[in-house]
Structure formats: C-alpha cells, structure tokens
Design an enzyme around this catalytic site. Structure first.
Site, short mmCIF file in Angstrom:
data_model
loop_
_atom_site.label_atom_id
_atom_site.label_comp_id
_atom_site.label_asym_id
_atom_site.label_seq_id
_atom_site.Cartn_x
_atom_site.Cartn_y
_atom_site.Cartn_z
N GLN A 188 4.18 -28.89 16.96
CA GLN A 188 3.59 -27.47 16.20
C GLN A 188 4.14 -26.52 16.19
O GLN A 188 4.23 -25.59 15.23
CB GLN A 188 2.05 -27.60 16.76
CG GLN A 188 1.17 -26.88 15.73
CD GLN A 188 1.20 -27.64 14.67
OE1 GLN A 188 1.11 -28.98 14.39
NE2 GLN A 188 1.35 -26.98 13.36
N GLU A 189 4.82 -26.17 17.43
CA GLU A 189 5.61 -24.89 17.78
C GLU A 189 6.79 -24.81 16.88
O GLU A 189 7.11 -23.78 16.19
CB GLU A 189 5.83 -24.82 19.18
CG GLU A 189 4.68 -24.44 20.10
CD GLU A 189 4.21 -22.96 19.86
OE1 GLU A 189 4.90 -22.29 19.24
OE2 GLU A 189 3.19 -22.50 20.40
N SER A 190 7.70 -25.86 16.75
CA SER A 190 8.97 -25.76 16.30
C SER A 190 9.44 -26.62 15.34
O SER A 190 10.53 -26.71 15.08
CB SER A 190 10.01 -25.70 17.26
OG SER A 190 9.98 -26.84 18.09
N LEU B 152 2.67 -30.16 21.28
CA LEU B 152 2.90 -28.73 21.09
C LEU B 152 4.12 -28.55 20.77
O LEU B 152 4.29 -27.54 19.89
CB LEU B 152 2.67 -28.32 22.65
CG LEU B 152 2.74 -26.72 22.84
CD1 LEU B 152 1.72 -26.29 23.68
CD2 LEU B 152 4.09 -26.16 23.03
N TYR C 6 -4.20 -23.86 15.08
CA TYR C 6 -3.25 -24.23 15.82
C TYR C 6 -3.67 -25.38 16.93
O TYR C 6 -3.35 -26.62 17.25
CB TYR C 6 -2.52 -23.00 16.65
CG TYR C 6 -1.48 -23.33 17.89
CD1 TYR C 6 -0.33 -23.50 17.80
CD2 TYR C 6 -2.09 -23.47 19.28
CE1 TYR C 6 0.62 -23.60 18.78
CE2 TYR C 6 -1.27 -23.52 20.44
CZ TYR C 6 0.09 -23.68 20.04
OH TYR C 6 0.96 -24.01 21.16
#
Length: 712
Positions: A567-569, A564, A672
């Site tokens: 993918q997020e940052s 996660l 996502y």
C-alpha cells in the site's frame, strides 16, 4: 445384519463425500472448487516461458535509445524541441526495428522545427491533424505533434505585421482548425497571441469572434485565462450568463455565509452545549443551506454540511447529526453518502432496529441493493439485516462480492458468510468472485508487431516511463483485438484478450514495475475480461520482499508488513511521496533517525535498511497500542499525535474493528487502513504453506496474531 451394515457404510460414505444437511449442503454448492486446488497452470507457465525467450531480450543499446526517446518526449511535452537529440534518436532507431513505430513521430518533430513560415506550418499542421493511423501508438504521438505544430504556428503568426492583408490566409485557417488551436495544451500561446493583436482592433476582433463562435456553437466553456484577452460581445455575454459562469463570485459569497453558520454549530458542539442549543444553530445553517442551494457551490456546500454532521455523530449529538444528513439527502435524493451517515448514527448506538426501520426499510435498500454504488451502504445494510435475523442478508453479501470483488467490504462479506455456510471464507469468496470465470487456456498468438510492442512495454516498464507504458499497452491491446475480432469469434476474442492482459501484466511484473502491472489487471477486471484466479492474484499481490520482512523477527505476522509495503510504495524501493517519505515502507527521514541513528535520507532507498527500520517502527506501534492493528496502522499513516486525539474522541478499544475503522476521521487514513486489511486477506488467502497465525474467535476476522476485538 450384513445388508444393514453395507447400507450404513454406503450411506455414511455418501454423507461424507456430499454433505446434504442444512448449511453444509449450501457450502458445498457455493464453493465446489477449493482455492488450494490449483487451476490449470499451463497457460501461466507458457507466459513466463515466453517472457524469457530471445525475442524479448533487451540489449544495453536498446535501453540507451529508449532513454533518449523518453527525453525527447518529455521535452516536447513542455512545448520545446531539442532538434539535435531528436535527429540523433531518429538515426539510432534505424538500427533497431523494435523502435520503427516511433520514426514518423520523430520526423514530424523535425518537420515542425524546420517550418519557419506560417504557410509551411499551415501545411504541416493540417497534415498532422488529418492523419489517422490505425496504430494506436502512432495516432497518439502524431496527435501530440499536431498540437505542438499549432502551438508553433501561433508563435509565428504572432510576429506578423498587424494588417488584414498579412492575415488573409491565417484567419480562414484559424477558423477551420480552431478545435486544435484552442486545445488546453495551447492555451498559453493562444492567450499571448490574442494579447499581441489588441493594437489592431479589427484583426483582434476577427480572431476573437472566431473563438467566441466556436465556444458558443460547441457548448464549451471559455477558459477564464482566455476570456481576459477576448472581445466580450453581447452574444458571448449571454452565453456566459446562460452557462452560469459569471456568478462564481456570488456563489462564494453565499458559501462564506453558510460557513459562518456551520462554524457556530461546530463551536456549540465543541463546548458541549445541550443538544437543543446545538440543534437550534444547526437548523439556522440548514435553513440557509436549503434556501440558498441553487446559488451555492453545491459540492463544497454538501461537504461542509456532511462534515458538520459527522462531527456531531462523533460527539454523540445523534439526533442533530441525522437532521444534518437528512438536509443533504432531501436536496440530493441520490446521495448515498448522506444515507450511509444517517444509518451510521443508529449503528454507532447499536440500534439495529432503528437502522432498519428508519433507513433500510424506509429507503428500500434491501430491495434495491443491486443498484447501490456505495459498498459501505450495501455492506451495512446486509449487516443490519443479519443482526435482525433477516435471511436476505446472505443474498446482499453475495451480490457485493460478485460486483466489487477487490473491495474491503467484499472481504468482510465473505468472512460473515463463512459462518452461515460453515465453509472457509476463502472458499466462499473465491467461488462467488469467479462465478463468471474468464480464465484463458492458451497463450495469445502474437505477430511480429505485437512481439515488438510487448518488448517495448517491457523496456518502458523497466524505465518506469508511464506515458509510453500506457500508450504501448493500449496499442498492443487494440491491434491484437482487431485481428481476433476480424475472425468473428467472440469466444476466441474474450479468451485472447484475457490472456493478453495477463501477458502484459506479467511482463511489467517481471521488470519489477508492480504498480503498472496492477493497473493492467484492474483494467481487465473492471471490463470483465479476466477473473480473480490464482494467476491474477499472484500479479496483484506479489511477495518480492517477504523473506526480508520475515527475517526481522518481530512479534507480528510478516504478511502484515508485506500488506503495508504494497500500500505504501507498491514495492517500489525508489518511491518518494509529496511530503518526503521514502522507500518501500515510506519512512520520513526524521522518523527513521529515531530508530536508526545517523541514517541519511538516501539510505532509505536501500530496501534492506528501509525494511529493517520500518519493521522496527511498526513493531513499536503495535506494542504501544497493545497489538491493535487499527490504531497502529492509523498512527503509521497519520501520526501518533493524531491517533492520541482520535482515541479520546472517535476510537475505542471497546469497539469492534469494523466500527473503529469506520470512525477514523481522516478519509485518507480510513481508506489506507481498509486497503491494508484487504491486502492482508488476499495474502492469507494465497498463503498455502504458513498456518493461520491465530484461530481464536477474537482474531478470526483476519487470522493474524494480534489483539483484535471480536466483530460484534
């Protein structure tokens, strides 16, 4: 008896080493090299050793100079010049040979600022426009200087007296350099320049006609902003009409009517009316869509009909949905998106026979799968064939992995192939993805210029200054490739290029600029210059915060949180989204305060605190959704209120993971979730120490300790 025993033992040994029966033999031939058998790491170790060498050490003074260089670039990109800072940086750069490559660019800025007359600017602009340095970085920077020079030239000429004599040398120069003058970067200055000439009709028309001839002869469309300041001659009018630029307003009038008809069909479906009533309204919209298609904004109209069709699928108006999708496919035979949606209506009903006869067979998808661009369509074609017992599904799955190795659907393909070949999916995936391996054996030989370029790449990577990262990488790659190519050794060129890509990506990774290191690897993979070997995967899927995530002690696999964060940052603790989410796990301040009272917005940039709050939030979501990772990730991305609505209309705990992911209505959230599953697969694939979290059949798709439903 002894001879028989020896024969038996020999036969058993051969059978044990080289299984020859059925699927086991296929598995062995497919994957001769197990992923856990690490490839030769000598080159990777040499790369890491070289990155620590004295030649690449960066001083504080060099970082300070680099910061000033970045400021000069940002200022000039906005069309301004800070002459004091530019001179200061030029003076400082003389003390550091690594920055020599920027000197010509800095001097050009000073020269432009010093040129106060149109005649001096004509000389400078011509020189800059004609220069063609072999060095890519110099060429890109001087190109930007040339645009700045022409921008400055327009501002100076705009102040000249409005008489023909004053412009007698400028008009031919304007015509000769119109390609540079009309560049998008100069559009505002050019518009202002033309607008100021209108007081003298003769001069204004002279410049305007040069522009008009340029657009007509080059086949380019005049920007709308510029047209209002130009003389619209009959010739230009005819050109605009031929290009179809004047009917945009009419297109949107037609589209507004289509929207009304689509809206009526939406409302009928929302009210739960009988399908024949819904279909009647749908056909009215499709009839108008078909008849008016040449007058409509095509992409927007196609999307409108597609969205309607998808909405009808979710509301179980399957026949009407197929009618909508066929309407798009009839007008756009190459639209694979519409073809997939037709197939999906049958797959949602678990009617694989119809999916095959009405889509796969009718459109020959099982024959032309290699030419398909939509990975979804290729995957579900193979999946349908598998369900119906067609052996060709394996070939299509394998082709998908080979041509699009990092795709979510390739991961699923390897999972399904593992059952057939009775081999681990990692083993199958790794072998197929690396069928044409380009694994470098040696470090690239770098001359002084290349070493300087690599050092600068490290500096820009540490500062996360993206414009110079891109230019430095391209500069280094081009220069090095030219040197190797001059030796006429294609094998050496391929090996050297692949090693150079790994070197640059490793340098950026060392500076903790993971996102830019990913981009370098993606370019290499897209151009078939590198393989997905262990070194490549370690760069694409690093684990910088695994210990912090693991220490949280929540009831989920820590690799889920790591997937996660990637993918997020992209592991950038300073990341901030356009909606205001912050830090590694991209937490909204309001959400963070629910789980950590009194936390301030800036505190979310602290990696430990961000992971602590984010893990707590993710754990809560998993508990709320009974460990359904699809629901939890969807809520993390789109919000719990949306997932509540989606569960009523689109998602179900009874559906398989695959179907639920495909049914997520937001394209952004759907992508996502797919990418996090993709990340999770690779982290599990690379993880040699931790045992699989759960080997039960219901969780075998992604091997995590979560309540998944079996892929049916």
């Amino acid at each position: 008896m002894e001879a028989r025993l020896k024969l038996f033992l020999f036969t058993f040994l051969i059978a044990w080493l080289l299984p020859l029966s059925g699927t086991a033999a296929k598995a062995n031939s497919l994957a001769p090299k197990v992923f856990s058998n690490k490839p030769d790491q000598t080159n990777h170790e040499n790369i890491l050793k070289f990155l620590k060498s004295d030649a690449l050490k960066v001083s504080k003074a060099e970082i300070k100079l680099a910061n000033n260089l970045a400021k000069v670039f940002e200022i000039t990109e906005k069309g301004y010049i800070n002459i004091g800072l530019t001179k200061k940086v030029l003076k400082q750069s003389r003390n550091y040979s690594v920055f020599n490559v920027y000197k010509d660019w800095l001097r050009s800025i000073i020269d432009i600022y010093s040129s106060k007359t149109a005649s001096s600017l004509r000389i400078n602009c011509s020189r800059l426009a004609e220069e063609e340095p072999k060095n890519h970085l110099k060429a890109q920077l001087l190109k930007k200087s040339a645009l700045m020079c022409f921008n400055q030239y327009l501002k100076v000429v705009a102040k000249k007296p409005l008489n023909i004599k004053a412009h007698d040398k400028d008009l031919p120069f304007f015509k000769r350099t119109i390609h540079h003058i009309s560049a998008p970067a100069n559009l505002e200055s050019l518009s202002f320049f033309l607008g100021g000439l209108k007081e003298n009709n003769q001069i204004w028309k002279s410049y305007s006609n040069i522009l008009a001839d340029y657009f007509v002869n080059s086949g380019k469309a005049p920007p709308k902003q510029l047209l209002q300041f130009m003389d619209i001659t009959p010739k230009l009018t005819q050109y605009i009409q031929a290009k179809g630029m004047d009917d945009n307003s009419a297109k949107w009038i037609f589209y507004s009517e289509l929207k009304k008809l689509i809206k009526k069909a939406y409302k009928a479906a929302d009210k739960g009316m009988e399908e024949k009533e819904v279909k009647k309204l749908l056909n009215e919209a499709l009839s108008y869509y078909t008849i008016s298609y040449q007058h409509l904004p095509k992409a927007k109209s196609d999307l409108g009909v597609l969205s309607l069709g998808k909405s009808l699928t979710r509301r179980s108006y399957y026949d009407s949905a197929r009618t909508a999708f066929r309407g798009i496919a009839n007008l756009n035979p190459k639209d694979e998106n519409a073809v997939f949606e037709i197939m999906w209506t049958w797959l949602t009903q678990k009617n694989y026979k119809k999916a095959y006869s009405e889509v796969v067979k009718k459109r020959s998808l099982d024959k032309r799968y290699k030419s398909l661009k939509d990975e979804r369509l290729q995957f579900w074609t193979a999946y349908t064939l598998k369900k119906l017992g067609h052996e060709s599904n394996k070939e299509i799955f394998e082709n998908l992995i080979g041509k699009s190795a990092l795709n979510y659907y390739s991961i699923l393909a390897s999972k399904l192939l593992s059952k057939h070949y009775e081999a681990p999916s990692q083993k199958i995936y790794y072998q197929i993805a690396n069928a044409n391996s380009v694994t470098p054996k040696t470090m690239p030989k770098l001359d002084a210029h290349s070493r300087h370029s690599l050092k600068r790449l490290k500096i820009w990577g540490g500062l996360d200054f993206k414009p110079f990262i891109r230019m430095e990488y391209r500069n280094m790659f081009d220069a090095h490739s030219r040197v190797i190519a001059s030796k006429n050794d294609s094998h050496d060129l391929s090996q050297s290029q692949s090693s150079l890509i790994l070197l640059c990506a490793s340098a950026l990774k060392k500076e903790e600029n993971y996102l830019e290191s990913f981009k370098v690897i993606y370019r290499g993979l897209n151009n078939n210059l590198i393989s997905l070997d262990e070194t490549t995967l370690s760069i694409l899927f690093p684990k910088p915060y695994l210990k912090q995530v693991s220490s949280q002690g929540h009831n989920f696999d820590p690799l889920v949180a790591l997937s996660l964060i990637r993918q997020e940052s992209a592991f950038n603790r300073k990341a901030r989204s356009w909606v205001g989410a912050r830090g590694l796990m991209q937490l909204m301040p309001a959400t963070a305060r629910i789980y950590w009272r009194g936390v301030k917005t800036d505190h979310l940039y602290n990696s430990k605190l961000n992971i602590k709050i984010g893990s707590k939030y993710l754990s809560m979501l998993l508990e709320k959704y009974d460990n359904n990772l699809v629901f939890a990730l969807s809520a993390y991305n789109a919000g719990e209120s949306r997932v509540k609505k989606w569960r009523k209309e689109y998602l179900s705990s009874e559906h398989s993971i695959l179907h639920n992911i495909e049914n997520i209505p937001f394209p952004e959230t759907r992508k996502y979730v797919k990418l996090i599953y993709r990340n999770l697969f690779f982290y599990k694939m690379m993880d040699q120490k931790l045992e699989l979290a759960d080997s039960k059949n219901v969780n075998e798709i992604f091997d995590v300790r979560l309540g998944f439903n079996e892929m049916k």
